[in-house]
Design an enzyme around this catalytic site. Structure first.
Site, PDB file in Angstrom:
ATOM      1  N   VAL A  10       0.839  -1.198   0.000  1.00  0.00           N
ATOM      2  CA  VAL A  10       0.000   0.000   0.000  1.00  0.00           C
ATOM      3  C   VAL A  10       0.879   1.254   0.000  1.00  0.00           C
ATOM      4  O   VAL A  10       0.568   2.243  -0.671  1.00  0.00           O
ATOM      5  CB  VAL A  10      -0.959   0.014   1.220  1.00  0.00           C
ATOM      6  CG1 VAL A  10      -1.743   1.322   1.294  1.00  0.00           C
ATOM      7  CG2 VAL A  10      -1.918  -1.169   1.158  1.00  0.00           C
ATOM      8  N   CYS A  11       1.992   1.218   0.713  1.00  0.00           N
ATOM      9  CA  CYS A  11       2.861   2.391   0.874  1.00  0.00           C
ATOM     10  C   CYS A  11       3.286   3.029  -0.448  1.00  0.00           C
ATOM     11  O   CYS A  11       3.157   4.243  -0.608  1.00  0.00           O
ATOM     12  CB  CYS A  11       4.078   2.044   1.728  1.00  0.00           C
ATOM     13  SG  CYS A  11       3.648   1.466   3.389  1.00  0.00           S
ATOM     14  N   PRO A  12       3.780   2.261  -1.431  1.00  0.00           N
ATOM     15  CA  PRO A  12       4.193   2.924  -2.671  1.00  0.00           C
ATOM     16  C   PRO A  12       3.030   3.571  -3.419  1.00  0.00           C
ATOM     17  O   PRO A  12       3.219   4.599  -4.077  1.00  0.00           O
ATOM     18  CB  PRO A  12       4.844   1.808  -3.491  1.00  0.00           C
ATOM     19  CG  PRO A  12       4.378   0.537  -2.900  1.00  0.00           C
ATOM     20  CD  PRO A  12       4.079   0.822  -1.460  1.00  0.00           C
ATOM     21  N   GLU A  56       0.505   5.077  -2.037  1.00  0.00           N
ATOM     22  CA  GLU A  56       0.254   6.345  -1.350  1.00  0.00           C
ATOM     23  C   GLU A  56       1.343   7.375  -1.664  1.00  0.00           C
ATOM     24  O   GLU A  56       1.048   8.533  -1.972  1.00  0.00           O
ATOM     25  CB  GLU A  56       0.226   6.137   0.164  1.00  0.00           C
ATOM     26  CG  GLU A  56      -0.913   5.306   0.664  1.00  0.00           C
ATOM     27  CD  GLU A  56      -0.883   5.195   2.167  1.00  0.00           C
ATOM     28  OE1 GLU A  56      -1.928   5.470   2.777  1.00  0.00           O
ATOM     29  OE2 GLU A  56       0.183   4.857   2.736  1.00  0.00           O
ATOM     30  N   LEU A  57       2.595   6.969  -1.561  1.00  0.00           N
ATOM     31  CA  LEU A  57       3.692   7.894  -1.813  1.00  0.00           C
ATOM     32  C   LEU A  57       3.678   8.376  -3.262  1.00  0.00           C
ATOM     33  O   LEU A  57       3.961   9.546  -3.548  1.00  0.00           O
ATOM     34  CB  LEU A  57       5.031   7.266  -1.455  1.00  0.00           C
ATOM     35  CG  LEU A  57       5.452   7.457   0.009  1.00  0.00           C
ATOM     36  CD1 LEU A  57       4.574   6.706   0.969  1.00  0.00           C
ATOM     37  CD2 LEU A  57       6.894   7.083   0.213  1.00  0.00           C
TER      38      LEU A  57
END
Length: 187
Positions: A46-48, A50-51
């Site tokens: 999920v992190c990439p 969002e970033l």
């Protein structure tokens, strides 16, 4: 979690920004709007997304005088490796802060003690270094940069127009409210 209307605490960390390693402190925030965008870990799922979403809105954030600091408990070296190996992360121009000592994550109250990871959390900080908004979501729930931008616009409007507030779903240019005795029970 009583962080709203409190000043950010002092910190010092190494970061990766536009091909260079830099030192970042709380003094880098004062005098401008800032977003601290915490996420659990580099090289995840999920992190990439969002970033990358924030990277897609970075130019507009910059036009509004907002600097972005993404923060995870990874090192600045890991941030560089991720930036160099991922097309999504490779488009990031904002500062990617390493927090391996957990100082910043603890300062903002988002460290998962025992796991060594930061929660998925966003903080909007005003030019005085005071937290004006925050959002924390569960591990599998990604955030939306468009809504972050909407909240920043509202925070900036309220700061520039004392005595006015932005109602739910407020968009720039729409009507605001001026709280008064006359409005009580009429909304």
């Amino acid at each position: 979690m009583a962080a709203i209307n409190t000043k950010i605490l002092p910190f010092k960390a190494q970061a990766f920004r536009q091909g260079k390693f830099v030192e970042v402190t709380e003094s880098d925030v004062v005098g401008q709007w800032a977003v601290f965008f915490f996420y659990p870990a580099d090289f995840t799922f999920v992190c990439p997304t969002e970033l990358g979403d924030v990277a897609d809105h970075y130019e507009e954030l910059q036009k509004r005088g907002v600097e972005v600091f993404s923060v995870s408990t990874d090192t600045h070296f890991t941030h560089k490796a991720w930036h160099d190996s991922s097309d999504t992360i490779g488009k990031i121009k904002y500062t990617m802060v390493g927090d391996p000592t957990h100082e910043i994550s603890r300062n903002f109250g988002v460290l998962r003690e025992g796991q060594g990871l930061a929660d998925r959390a966003t903080f909007i900080v005003d030019p005085d270094g005071v937290i004006q908004a925050m959002e924390v979501t569960a591990e599998g729930i990604g955030r939306n940069a468009e809504d972050l931008l909407r909240k920043i616009k509202a925070a900036q409007y309220v700061r520039a127009h004392p005595g006015e507030v932005c109602p739910a779903k407020w968009q720039e240019g729409e009507e605001t409210l001026a709280p008064s005795l006359d409005l009580v029970g009429k909304i």
